[in-house]
Write a protein that holds these residues in place. Sequence first.
Motif, PDB file in Angstrom:
ATOM      1  N   GLU A   1       0.836  -1.202   0.000  1.00  0.00           N
ATOM      2  CA  GLU A   1       0.000   0.000   0.000  1.00  0.00           C
ATOM      3  C   GLU A   1       0.870   1.250   0.000  1.00  0.00           C
ATOM      4  OE1 GLU A   1      -2.405  -0.472   3.450  1.00  0.00           O
ATOM      5  OE2 GLU A   1      -3.479  -2.211   2.649  1.00  0.00           O
TER       6      GLU A   1
ATOM      7  N   LYS B   1       0.596   8.274   3.829  1.00  0.00           N
ATOM      8  CA  LYS B   1      -0.702   8.345   3.143  1.00  0.00           C
ATOM      9  C   LYS B   1      -1.450   7.022   3.247  1.00  0.00           C
ATOM     10  CE  LYS B   1      -2.833   9.966  -1.124  1.00  0.00           C
ATOM     11  NZ  LYS B   1      -2.614  10.543  -2.471  1.00  0.00           N
ATOM     12  N   ALA B   2      -0.732   5.902   3.094  1.00  0.00           N
ATOM     13  CA  ALA B   2      -1.367   4.591   3.194  1.00  0.00           C
ATOM     14  C   ALA B   2      -1.924   4.361   4.595  1.00  0.00           C
ATOM     15  CB  ALA B   2      -0.366   3.501   2.836  1.00  0.00           C
TER      16      ALA B   2
ATOM     17  N   GLU C   1      -5.744   4.389   3.768  1.00  0.00           N
ATOM     18  CA  GLU C   1      -6.148   3.038   3.392  1.00  0.00           C
ATOM     19  C   GLU C   1      -6.971   2.394   4.499  1.00  0.00           C
ATOM     20  OE1 GLU C   1      -5.826   0.958   0.827  1.00  0.00           O
ATOM     21  OE2 GLU C   1      -4.467   2.033  -0.518  1.00  0.00           O
TER      22      GLU C   1
ATOM     23  N   GLY D   1       4.464   8.108   0.985  1.00  0.00           N
ATOM     24  CA  GLY D   1       3.538   7.060   0.560  1.00  0.00           C
ATOM     25  C   GLY D   1       3.065   6.218   1.732  1.00  0.00           C
TER      26      GLY D   1
ATOM     27  N   HIS E   1       1.105   4.196  -3.090  1.00  0.00           N
ATOM     28  CA  HIS E   1       0.861   5.629  -2.895  1.00  0.00           C
ATOM     29  C   HIS E   1       2.077   6.508  -3.201  1.00  0.00           C
ATOM     30  CE1 HIS E   1      -3.242   5.689  -1.391  1.00  0.00           C
ATOM     31  NE2 HIS E   1      -2.969   4.605  -0.680  1.00  0.00           N
TER      32      HIS E   1
END
Length: 283
Positions: free
Chosen positions: A136, A160-161, A165, A157, A140
């Motif tokens: 994930e 953000k995940a 997510e 990333g 991202h």
Amino acid sequence: MIAIIANPAAHNFSFEKLIWVKKRLEENKKQVDIFITKKAGDGTEITKKIDGIYDTIAGFGGDGIINEIINAPLKKSALAVLPAGTTNVLAIELFGLPNLKTATESLINGKKEKAYLGKINQRRFILMAGAGFDAESVYHVNPKIKRFSGKLAYILGGIKAFLEEDSECFKLKIDDKEYLVLWAIVSKIKHYAGRFKISKSVDLKEPKFELFFCECKNRKLLLPYCNAALFSGMHNYTNLSFIHKVITNKEITIKGTKIQIDGDYFPQSEAVITVAESIELVR
């Protein structure tokens, strides 16, 4: 004869470095040809055409160009790495640091050894396959940010995940045992995300993996813990019931999650992972 397949989109790419490598090799009586990629996948197509024509095919760029080369697949030429990417994990595994001079000298010396690849469905990998939160985070990664900021793109990333997510547990099967899993790494090497050492046992020269996975529990609590355990190497010493570390050459099945291989997103949610054929690797 040496072929260099160079990826100009790599984070630390420069034509000046590429010319230096070519000159250094030619000073040592090596015949060198350079092939420049223009888009993703070109490394595979170029390798298909030149495999066996050159004694060695070297990837000048990051781990992504190496993955493209081995997926030609590479059958007759040896593989070499000339690090110019973001994390250059393979170069760190081989040389202890992502040093272009050291990698070039290894090409001059020409010492080769057998290295076993991994296979996920029909695609090969040389570093690792990751599933769940690990993938994930890769999913991202913003390519533009990665091009200019390197490792920062992976950190962003991951953040953000974690925030965005809604990770669902996925199924992992090995040795006829099935687990519900939050995060899994199937590794052919000792290093992860650069110089972090996640394994003490696995080796490219041997046809086996190290599998690290975290069973599905409270996501918000376990993801930070698993991050800390993985990056610090603490998972090598802890004996918690929900964290597993297995050395294996058995088939591993993953279903229902995001997957990454060698640091790039793999656009399939189900996979069978096995040990693949060996190649010759310059180190």
